[in-house]
Motif scaffolding. Structure first.
Motif, PDB file in Angstrom:
ATOM      1  N   LYS A 136       0.825  -1.205   0.000  1.00  0.00           N
ATOM      2  CA  LYS A 136       0.000   0.000   0.000  1.00  0.00           C
ATOM      3  C   LYS A 136       0.863   1.261   0.000  1.00  0.00           C
ATOM      4  O   LYS A 136       0.611   2.212  -0.749  1.00  0.00           O
ATOM      5  N   GLU A 137       1.891   1.264   0.831  1.00  0.00           N
ATOM      6  CA  GLU A 137       2.780   2.433   0.920  1.00  0.00           C
ATOM      7  C   GLU A 137       3.485   2.691  -0.412  1.00  0.00           C
ATOM      8  O   GLU A 137       3.565   3.828  -0.873  1.00  0.00           O
ATOM      9  N   ALA A 138       3.985   1.617  -1.036  1.00  0.00           N
ATOM     10  CA  ALA A 138       4.674   1.772  -2.317  1.00  0.00           C
ATOM     11  C   ALA A 138       3.720   2.256  -3.401  1.00  0.00           C
ATOM     12  O   ALA A 138       4.072   3.097  -4.234  1.00  0.00           O
ATOM     13  N   LEU A 139       2.502   1.741  -3.387  1.00  0.00           N
ATOM     14  CA  LEU A 139       1.516   2.141  -4.389  1.00  0.00           C
ATOM     15  C   LEU A 139       1.119   3.604  -4.205  1.00  0.00           C
ATOM     16  O   LEU A 139       1.058   4.377  -5.172  1.00  0.00           O
ATOM     17  N   THR A 140       0.877   4.001  -2.946  1.00  0.00           N
ATOM     18  CA  THR A 140       0.480   5.376  -2.655  1.00  0.00           C
ATOM     19  C   THR A 140       1.588   6.369  -2.998  1.00  0.00           C
ATOM     20  O   THR A 140       1.314   7.505  -3.394  1.00  0.00           O
ATOM     21  N   SER A 141       2.833   5.937  -2.884  1.00  0.00           N
ATOM     22  CA  SER A 141       3.964   6.827  -3.177  1.00  0.00           C
ATOM     23  C   SER A 141       4.094   7.149  -4.657  1.00  0.00           C
ATOM     24  O   SER A 141       4.844   8.047  -5.038  1.00  0.00           O
ATOM     25  N   GLY A 142       3.381   6.398  -5.515  1.00  0.00           N
ATOM     26  CA  GLY A 142       3.484   6.607  -6.957  1.00  0.00           C
ATOM     27  C   GLY A 142       4.682   5.915  -7.574  1.00  0.00           C
ATOM     28  O   GLY A 142       5.074   6.231  -8.705  1.00  0.00           O
ATOM     29  N   ALA A 143       5.272   4.939  -6.869  1.00  0.00           N
ATOM     30  CA  ALA A 143       6.493   4.290  -7.326  1.00  0.00           C
ATOM     31  C   ALA A 143       6.339   3.607  -8.675  1.00  0.00           C
ATOM     32  O   ALA A 143       7.311   3.488  -9.425  1.00  0.00           O
ATOM     33  N   ILE A 144       5.114   3.148  -9.015  1.00  0.00           N
ATOM     34  CA  ILE A 144       4.923   2.459 -10.300  1.00  0.00           C
ATOM     35  C   ILE A 144       3.884   3.178 -11.165  1.00  0.00           C
ATOM     36  O   ILE A 144       3.332   2.589 -12.088  1.00  0.00           O
ATOM     37  N   GLY A 145       3.621   4.437 -10.862  1.00  0.00           N
ATOM     38  CA  GLY A 145       2.618   5.172 -11.613  1.00  0.00           C
ATOM     39  C   GLY A 145       1.219   4.704 -11.246  1.00  0.00           C
ATOM     40  O   GLY A 145       1.011   4.058 -10.219  1.00  0.00           O
ATOM     41  N   ALA A 146       0.279   5.010 -12.071  1.00  0.00           N
ATOM     42  CA  ALA A 146      -1.103   4.621 -11.796  1.00  0.00           C
ATOM     43  C   ALA A 146      -1.268   3.106 -11.906  1.00  0.00           C
ATOM     44  O   ALA A 146      -0.730   2.485 -12.827  1.00  0.00           O
ATOM     45  N   PRO A 147      -2.027   2.484 -10.999  1.00  0.00           N
ATOM     46  CA  PRO A 147      -2.274   1.045 -11.099  1.00  0.00           C
ATOM     47  C   PRO A 147      -3.184   0.736 -12.278  1.00  0.00           C
ATOM     48  O   PRO A 147      -4.098   1.499 -12.593  1.00  0.00           O
ATOM     49  N   LEU A 148      -2.935  -0.394 -12.922  1.00  0.00           N
ATOM     50  CA  LEU A 148      -3.723  -0.817 -14.086  1.00  0.00           C
ATOM     51  C   LEU A 148      -4.481  -2.114 -13.830  1.00  0.00           C
ATOM     52  O   LEU A 148      -5.658  -2.237 -14.169  1.00  0.00           O
ATOM     53  N   VAL A 149      -3.775  -3.086 -13.235  1.00  0.00           N
ATOM     54  CA  VAL A 149      -4.348  -4.412 -12.979  1.00  0.00           C
ATOM     55  C   VAL A 149      -3.845  -4.886 -11.620  1.00  0.00           C
ATOM     56  O   VAL A 149      -2.687  -4.651 -11.264  1.00  0.00           O
ATOM     57  N   TYR A 150      -4.733  -5.537 -10.866  1.00  0.00           N
ATOM     58  CA  TYR A 150      -4.321  -6.143  -9.602  1.00  0.00           C
ATOM     59  C   TYR A 150      -4.711  -7.609  -9.604  1.00  0.00           C
ATOM     60  O   TYR A 150      -5.860  -7.962  -9.892  1.00  0.00           O
ATOM     61  N   TYR A 151      -3.747  -8.485  -9.296  1.00  0.00           N
ATOM     62  CA  TYR A 151      -4.002  -9.915  -9.171  1.00  0.00           C
ATOM     63  C   TYR A 151      -3.945 -10.282  -7.698  1.00  0.00           C
ATOM     64  O   TYR A 151      -2.991  -9.926  -6.987  1.00  0.00           O
ATOM     65  N   SER A 152      -4.954 -11.016  -7.228  1.00  0.00           N
ATOM     66  CA  SER A 152      -5.003 -11.447  -5.833  1.00  0.00           C
ATOM     67  C   SER A 152      -5.265 -12.935  -5.789  1.00  0.00           C
ATOM     68  O   SER A 152      -6.309 -13.408  -6.247  1.00  0.00           O
ATOM     69  N   GLY A 153      -4.328 -13.697  -5.260  1.00  0.00           N
ATOM     70  CA  GLY A 153      -4.457 -15.148  -5.184  1.00  0.00           C
ATOM     71  C   GLY A 153      -4.713 -15.603  -3.759  1.00  0.00           C
ATOM     72  O   GLY A 153      -4.034 -15.179  -2.825  1.00  0.00           O
ATOM     73  N   HIS A 154      -5.705 -16.463  -3.577  1.00  0.00           N
ATOM     74  CA  HIS A 154      -6.097 -16.941  -2.248  1.00  0.00           C
ATOM     75  C   HIS A 154      -6.198 -18.460  -2.326  1.00  0.00           C
ATOM     76  O   HIS A 154      -7.158 -19.005  -2.874  1.00  0.00           O
ATOM     77  N   ARG A 155      -5.195 -19.153  -1.776  1.00  0.00           N
ATOM     78  CA  ARG A 155      -5.147 -20.611  -1.899  1.00  0.00           C
ATOM     79  C   ARG A 155      -5.143 -21.265  -0.524  1.00  0.00           C
ATOM     80  O   ARG A 155      -4.278 -20.985   0.298  1.00  0.00           O
ATOM     81  N   ASN A 156      -6.110 -22.137  -0.296  1.00  0.00           N
ATOM     82  CA  ASN A 156      -6.194 -22.910   0.939  1.00  0.00           C
ATOM     83  C   ASN A 156      -5.740 -24.341   0.671  1.00  0.00           C
ATOM     84  O   ASN A 156      -5.994 -24.881  -0.410  1.00  0.00           O
ATOM     85  N   PRO A 157      -5.128 -25.002   1.666  1.00  0.00           N
ATOM     86  CA  PRO A 157      -4.747 -26.407   1.456  1.00  0.00           C
ATOM     87  C   PRO A 157      -5.960 -27.314   1.288  1.00  0.00           C
ATOM     88  O   PRO A 157      -5.932 -28.248   0.498  1.00  0.00           O
ATOM     89  N   SER A 158      -7.042 -27.017   2.043  1.00  0.00           N
ATOM     90  CA  SER A 158      -8.270 -27.812   1.926  1.00  0.00           C
ATOM     91  C   SER A 158      -9.392 -27.087   2.643  1.00  0.00           C
ATOM     92  O   SER A 158      -9.158 -26.189   3.465  1.00  0.00           O
ATOM     93  N   VAL A 159     -10.616 -27.481   2.330  1.00  0.00           N
ATOM     94  CA  VAL A 159     -11.795 -26.974   3.036  1.00  0.00           C
ATOM     95  C   VAL A 159     -12.723 -28.154   3.309  1.00  0.00           C
ATOM     96  O   VAL A 159     -12.645 -29.185   2.636  1.00  0.00           O
ATOM     97  N   PRO A 160     -13.637 -28.037   4.282  1.00  0.00           N
ATOM     98  CA  PRO A 160     -14.576 -29.131   4.558  1.00  0.00           C
ATOM     99  C   PRO A 160     -15.462 -29.431   3.353  1.00  0.00           C
ATOM    100  O   PRO A 160     -15.714 -28.541   2.516  1.00  0.00           O
ATOM    101  N   PRO A 161     -15.955 -30.656   3.229  1.00  0.00           N
ATOM    102  CA  PRO A 161     -16.819 -31.031   2.104  1.00  0.00           C
ATOM    103  C   PRO A 161     -18.094 -30.191   2.014  1.00  0.00           C
ATOM    104  O   PRO A 161     -18.704 -30.104   0.956  1.00  0.00           O
ATOM    105  N   SER A 162     -18.487 -29.564   3.112  1.00  0.00           N
ATOM    106  CA  SER A 162     -19.720 -28.776   3.128  1.00  0.00           C
ATOM    107  C   SER A 162     -19.570 -27.420   2.437  1.00  0.00           C
ATOM    108  O   SER A 162     -20.573 -26.756   2.153  1.00  0.00           O
ATOM    109  N   VAL A 163     -18.341 -27.000   2.148  1.00  0.00           N
ATOM    110  CA  VAL A 163     -18.117 -25.688   1.534  1.00  0.00           C
ATOM    111  C   VAL A 163     -18.657 -25.680   0.108  1.00  0.00           C
ATOM    112  O   VAL A 163     -18.406 -26.602  -0.676  1.00  0.00           O
ATOM    113  N   THR A 164     -19.389 -24.617  -0.238  1.00  0.00           N
ATOM    114  CA  THR A 164     -19.970 -24.477  -1.571  1.00  0.00           C
ATOM    115  C   THR A 164     -19.225 -23.407  -2.369  1.00  0.00           C
ATOM    116  O   THR A 164     -18.452 -22.618  -1.808  1.00  0.00           O
TER     117      THR A 164
END
Length: 349
Positions: A136-164
């Motif tokens: 956040k600090e680096a982005l707010t500082s303008g270090a890479i100019g305006a943001p264009l695309v953000y990728y967010s990866g969220h990986r769990n090892p496993s979840v219960p069978p009831s998860v939909t």
């Protein structure tokens, strides 16, 4: 000043917060607990010093010995306990979700606006993780100019069978939704869901992995990848592509070991290991704010926005078409929260 905290809900996350408040942080003590399982609440109380077990959340909130409230109960109960805390004039820390419906979230907004001050902090702990804060600090500082695309990866090892699949969008991707709004200082205007080839070892009722694409009000596209049965560990990733560079979350392993022609590091086993320090920082900032007589961090508005985006994501999954996110006008009460503590979007877009 010691803040006497009452905890509503003493399941896994509630007990972890009790441990944190009792053994890790300063300026607070657990004074009361309650749970839908009264025997469990009593057992937790018996294991602590001078802690009262209440029969209901409302009894706990009304207890004059309780200065502030932690709501860690089942999501559909959040509205009534947050509203009761506001009515009692007590600061409340609410685990996500703020509430499970648009109407419930708006009831909380209305109550807080009527009270004339912020009284709710929502538990979006990624904002307190040192890696995300550095991003956040680096982005707010303008270090890479305006943001264009953000990728967010969220990986769990496993979840219960009831998860939909819808549960993944609402309970897992909600953190990616909030951190996207926070990093990019803007709101989500639409959501679309894509279903890649499904992993063969997951139940047929679950689409895993799943991709959630968000269009932000400032034109940035956010691509959220949720894969919740990847076996190898709990792996959180993030990268912002800007006009002149990128900002990427570093690997969570503190060291990389190179030996015998190979190199590698540790992948966290679960969310508690990956974000344990973020939870500590989050709660310490909440305690300090309560002691000072005000609120801080992710607001009711942030909780409301996240719920609406998750609703749009589930609609997009059901229909196979993009779903728009329609929000009410942002009250002035929340328009200044970011400038005060640095934890939320500052605009009304």
């Amino acid at each position: 000043m010691t803040v006497n905290v009452g905890v509503i809900g003493v399941g896994m996350i509630g007990q972890d917060h009790i441990r944190r408040l009792t053994n890790v942080l300063s300026g607070a003590r657990v004074a009361a607990v309650t749970d839908a399982d009264l025997d469990r609440a009593q057992t937790v109380a018996d294991g602590l010093s001078q802690v009262k077990a209440h029969k209901t959340g409302h009894d706990l909130i009304e207890d004059p010995a309780v200065d502030a409230v932690v709501v860690a109960s089942w999501g559909p109960t959040h509205e009534e306990f947050v509203l009761a805390s506001i009515a009692a004039g007590k600061q409340v820390f609410c685990e996500k979700p703020l509430a499970t419906t648009r109407e419930a979230c708006e009831n909380i907004l209305d109550a807080e606006v009527a009270a004339g001050r912020r009284m709710v902090m929502v538990g979006f702990m990624r904002r307190y993780d040192e890696a995300y804060r550095a991003m956040k600090e680096a982005l707010t500082s303008g270090a890479i100019g305006a943001p264009l695309v953000y990728y967010s990866g969220h990986r769990n090892p496993s979840v219960p069978p009831s998860v939909t699949t819808e549960g993944v969008l609402v309970d897992t991707c909600v953190h990616d939704v909030d951190v996207s709004r926070w990093l990019l200082d803007t709101e989500v205007v639409s959501a679309q869901v894509f279903s890649p080839r499904r992993a063969g070892h997951v139940p047929e009722s679950l689409q895993d992995p799943i991709l959630l694409m968000l269009t932000m009000a400032n034109g940035v596209i956010v691509n959220v990848e949720a894969a919740v049965n990847i076996a190898y560990g709990y792996d959180i990733r993030g990268e912002v592509l800007g006009e002149t560079g990128t900002i990427e979350l570093a690997e969570s392993s503190k060291v990389i070991v190179k030996r015998e022609g190979q190199h590698g590091g540790r992948v966290p086993a679960d969310w508690r290991e990956r974000f344990i320090r973020a939870y500590d920082v989050e709660f310490q900032e909440w305690i300090d704010a309560v002691a000072a007589g005000h609120s801080t961090g992710p607001s009711s508005w942030d909780g409301y926005a996240a719920t609406l985006v998750c609703d749009a994501a589930t609609e997009a999954y059901r229909t196979g078409a993009p779903a728009s996110v329609s929000m009410r006008e942002k009250p002035d009460l929340y328009a200044v929260d970011a400038s005060a503590d640095g934890h939320g979007p500052t605009g009304t877009d």
